[in-house]
Design an enzyme around this catalytic site. Sequence first.
Site, short mmCIF file in Angstrom:
data_model
loop_
_atom_site.label_atom_id
_atom_site.label_comp_id
_atom_site.label_asym_id
_atom_site.label_seq_id
_atom_site.Cartn_x
_atom_site.Cartn_y
_atom_site.Cartn_z
N LYS A 1 0.85 -1.20 0.00
CA LYS A 1 0.00 0.00 0.00
C LYS A 1 0.88 1.24 0.00
CE LYS A 1 -3.99 -1.72 2.62
NZ LYS A 1 -4.98 -1.59 1.54
N ARG B 1 -10.39 -11.45 1.69
CA ARG B 1 -11.25 -12.49 1.11
C ARG B 1 -10.54 -13.85 1.11
NH1 ARG B 1 -11.80 -8.86 -4.12
NH2 ARG B 1 -11.76 -7.38 -2.40
N1 BES Z 1 -8.12 -3.63 4.33
C1 BES Z 1 -8.27 -3.21 2.99
C2 BES Z 1 -9.54 -2.38 2.77
C3 BES Z 1 -9.47 -0.99 3.31
C4 BES Z 1 -8.78 0.01 2.64
C5 BES Z 1 -10.12 -0.68 4.47
C6 BES Z 1 -8.73 1.29 3.15
C7 BES Z 1 -10.09 0.60 4.97
C8 BES Z 1 -9.38 1.58 4.32
C9 BES Z 1 -8.36 -4.43 2.08
O1 BES Z 1 -7.57 -5.51 2.46
C10 BES Z 1 -7.88 -4.01 0.74
O2 BES Z 1 -6.74 -3.67 0.62
N2 BES Z 1 -8.79 -4.05 -0.25
C11 BES Z 1 -8.47 -3.69 -1.58
C12 BES Z 1 -9.03 -4.77 -2.49
C13 BES Z 1 -8.57 -4.64 -3.92
C14 BES Z 1 -7.07 -4.87 -4.02
C15 BES Z 1 -9.33 -5.64 -4.75
C16 BES Z 1 -9.11 -2.34 -1.88
O3 BES Z 1 -10.24 -2.11 -1.45
O4 BES Z 1 -8.45 -1.53 -2.50
MN MN Z 2 -5.59 -5.35 1.81
#
Ligand code: BES
Ligand code: MN
Length: 494
Positions: A274, A347
Amino acid sequence: MELTVTVGAAEAFPCDAVGVAVYAGQTGLRGSAARVDAALGGALAAALAEEKFAATRAATVVLHTHGRIPARRVIAVGMGTAEAVSAETVRQAAAAVVRRAAQVHAAHVALADDGTPGLSDAAVGQALVEGALLGAYRFGRYRRDDGGRVDRLTLLAADSSRRDSLQAGAARGRIFAEATVFARDLTNEPASVLPPPALAEVAAQAAARAGLRCTILDPAQMQQLGMNALLAVAAGSDHPARLIVLEYAPPDPRRTVALVGKGVCFDSGGLNLKHQDLEWMKADMAGGAAVIAVLQALPALQPAVRVVGVVPAVENLPGGRAVKPGDIVRASTGTTIEITNTDAEGRLILADALAYAGRQQPDEIIDLATLTGSAMVALGYLAAAVMGNDQALVDRLLAAAARAGERLWQLPLYEEYLEDMRSPVADLRNSGSRYGGAQKGAIFLREFVGGRPWAHLDIAPTAFLDKDEGTGPYLPKGATGYGVRTLLHYLADG
Ligand code: BES
Ligand code: MN
Ligand code: ZN
């Protein structure tokens, strides 16, 4: 916080601050506010007029009483109009009074209850205590100077006929609020303090205190069960994964509900590292924290429902053994998954955890997860998203959330969302295009519930707030404990 319910009058009760309700659209003050005003020779009405107080929801005015009544201060709180009052109004009013009291270093707060139009005394007692305890919450254990704190709360019943139901509601409110606070604390705790084994240890201790069954699986046991999707996420971290399983088993349960909570103790994104929101990612176990908090509260509420809580706890880091984009894993159901983005890790761990939950023969499965940024894009900080394969279950959850004052909004699970989650080299892939991301994440999860009634709460929008910009004065910056009260209402009402 010490909590007492007693019969008494606001104008005669000694404390640091007494909260009295003021309604909008009425001429003159009523009830406790009117009696306090009379005892102060009209000073409260005069102060409200001078400040042009409109009695909007959760607005407050503080007045020093200089010995004219036993309470050192009066905090008038706006309730909006009487017709629009709900349990949520009462929660917010109590929170606003307690927050204001803490700011002015008033330690003992009394809340005057004159009865609230349209609400039972028990509902009012519960809402007052939830609002007060959640409004007083701060994650203060690492701060030397933590400001003022309210440490004593008294609910003043205007007459003795109300005391018992107010008291019963207050006791329930305390259970709901303390469970929420427990989830907030677990979620706010830095990731270095609560890696998966430590989270499992805390869950085991809570289970022992509450009298729940508790099983903790380690990586070798999970490998035996073929939980390779979960283990793939954990592979890049030196902290081993845990599967936390808690069970509340009353004597003659009417049904079994499985609760599954995403427990990513820190989500760096993995090799798909990230580049934003990283300081937030200690809270990526908020769903798991909610499940642990709900389970440990159930013995006090005694619902006639067997509840199994399953929390897959991992850390998602880009270490030397980290899972790589393009890797293919076989989940415990036999389904193969191409990992196209290591940041879609929730997931993956939920796939194996949902399958495990399914083996406990539940009548329904509910999962909570900070799953997608997409849900936040859709809803802002104001509501979590719910999706599922059973509309009756979703409807019951929406109703429970409304009772809890936790906003929940349904998104559609169109079958076509699944098409984007298919892989040319495996049965599924773990990420699709950005569009409809919350729904695509949800429909991926659906593939692992074995056709059982299931609902998924994407709590990414509401689990953690950047600033005080949630839906009211009892939601602090940081972890909110979202979902705990909704699930407790869902499991324990009626
Ligand atoms: N934990 C994150 C989702 C998230 C992001 C929660 C920002 C709160 C604030 C999750 O694991 C994630 O990274 N999701 C990705 C999925 C994508 C790569 C398909 C997302 O939402 O960008
Ligand atoms: Mn994630
Ligand atoms: Zn995540």
